[in-house]
Design an enzyme around this catalytic site. Structure first.
Site, PDB file in Angstrom:
ATOM      1  N   LYS A 126      28.553  33.101  -1.164  1.00  0.00           N
ATOM      2  CA  LYS A 126      27.316  32.573  -1.757  1.00  0.00           C
ATOM      3  C   LYS A 126      26.089  33.162  -1.094  1.00  0.00           C
ATOM      4  O   LYS A 126      25.037  33.248  -1.695  1.00  0.00           O
ATOM      5  CB  LYS A 126      27.266  31.048  -1.521  1.00  0.00           C
ATOM      6  N   LYS A 160      27.061  33.645  12.055  1.00  0.00           N
ATOM      7  CA  LYS A 160      25.730  33.232  11.605  1.00  0.00           C
ATOM      8  C   LYS A 160      24.706  33.406  12.709  1.00  0.00           C
ATOM      9  O   LYS A 160      23.563  33.786  12.458  1.00  0.00           O
ATOM     10  CB  LYS A 160      25.750  31.781  11.112  1.00  0.00           C
ATOM     11  N   LYS A 202      34.526  39.029   2.074  1.00  0.00           N
ATOM     12  CA  LYS A 202      34.894  38.012   1.074  1.00  0.00           C
ATOM     13  C   LYS A 202      33.717  37.806   0.113  1.00  0.00           C
ATOM     14  O   LYS A 202      32.563  38.095   0.471  1.00  0.00           O
ATOM     15  CB  LYS A 202      35.279  36.694   1.753  1.00  0.00           C
TER      16      LYS A 202
END
Ligand code: TYM
Length: 328
Positions: A197, A112, A194
């Site tokens: 969201k 991130k 993967k």
């Protein structure tokens, strides 16, 4: 006495079939056997900027999704993280137990912060200590999660062990429960990633609230691998992924799935899978709509009270062990 499980999801973005198959489905299956706590972790969500109105709405929507998935509030405790302030209080203590180096080494933090550059909150760095607090407050035995949370479980165990060593036996050391199938559902658009969201490519994810025609389109467009036969094979991740979703939603064995598609092509796999997903999500979406606002509020209030009574006891012990006293 029943053993305990704790788990949670962030009310950010939209929940997808990966969240369901990797986590919620297992929560539902385990709730009869364990005393269960399922939390909507809204304080984790604000480690990155959220629109207040949207966050408020998503928090309640996620509670509806838990219930529509089959979490039974009569036997499981469902609540919102911010309603139990002990989570934040214990997180502070664990911030003082954790080392900056170990937090900086977490892959989710590294990923991130690579994307966000300078724009990284301190909250994102200490995300794992809040997650450890969630788990440790309830003397949790087992934490059912997807594969991407494995490292967070490891640091939780490390922090608990360190605290116990320094201040005496206080926390139970929890185990992760990561299912051998479905713990890492891949993006339909890129089998090297993967399903996520936060993926900007919406075609990669089947969201639990997607319409039937959107689902059909996404599955039709899903990437495949070279070769033609339809078998579980890790070296052909795209087909393996579609078959895994099919297997978990139909409840068939791997052999039954392969037999079902023997001699058939990728087109057949995609159309059968699309039909299976749509048929699964139709009643699910109906249940989401039917949950009454007043009823939901009651469930979350009762859940928070039950959770708080346990969390308070643990935090009291922690403060005592550390010599944290005051006037109260
Ligand atoms: P979150 O909100 O990202 O995801 C919720 C759950 O879904 C799993 N998951 C997946 N499983 C299979 N395939 C995928 N593609 C996939 N993507 C996500 C996640 O592993 C997770 O189990 N940090 C957590 C929330 C949290 C928590 C906790 C979990 C906060 N405190 C305490 C357990 C215990 C998170 O961000 O999950």
């Amino acid at each position: 006495m029943k053993k305990r499980i704790f788990s949670g999801a962030q009310p950010t973005g939209n929940l997808h079939i990966g969240n369901y198959l990797g986590a919620l489905k297992n929560w539902v299956a385990l709730q009869n056997e364990y005393e269960s706590f399922f939390c909507i972790v809204n304080l984790h969500a604000v480690t990155v900027a959220q629109e207040p109105k949207v966050l408020r709405q998503k928090t309640l929507d996620l509670a509806r999704i838990y219930l529509a998935s089959g979490i039974d509030p009569q036997i499981s405790t469902v609540y919102v993280q911010s309603d139990v302030s002990e989570h934040s209080e214990l997180a502070w203590i664990l911030n003082c137990v954790a080392r900056i180096g170990e937090l900086e080494r977490m892959t989710q933090f590294k990923d991130k912060s690579r994307v966000r550059g300078e724009n990284v909150s301190a909250g994102l760095l200490v995300y794992p200590t809040l997650m450890a607090s969630d788990i440790l407050l309830y003397k949790t035995d087992l934490v059912p999660v997807g594969h991407d949370q494995k490292q967070h479980l490891e640091i939780t165990r490390d922090l608990a062990t360190r605290f116990n060593r320094d201040y005496g036996e206080t926390f139970k050391i929890p185990d992760a429960f990561i299912s051998p199938t479905g713990a890492k559902i891949l993006s339909l658009a890129d089998a090297a990633k993967k399903m996520s969201k936060s993926d900007e490519n919406l075609n990669g994810s089947i969201f639990l609230l997607d319409d039937a025609d959107i689902i059909q389109k996404k599955i039709k467009r899903a990437v495949t691998d070279s070769g033609t036969n339809i078998k579980f094979d890790e070296s052909r991740p795209a087909i393996n992924n579609l078959l895994t979703i099919y297997q978990l939603l139909t409840g068939k064995t791997a052999e039954e799935c392969e037999a079902n598609f023997a001699g058939k092509g990728y087109g057949n796999l995609k159309s059968e899978l699309a039909e299976t997903v749509v048929e699964f999500l139709r009643p699910f979406q109906e249940r989401v709509k039917q949950i009454d606002d007043g009823e939901l509020e009651k469930i979350l209030k009762t859940g928070a009270e039950k959770a708080r009574s346990i969390a308070r006891e643990t935090l009291k012990t922690v403060y005592e062990r550390m010599g944290i006293v005051g006037a109260r």
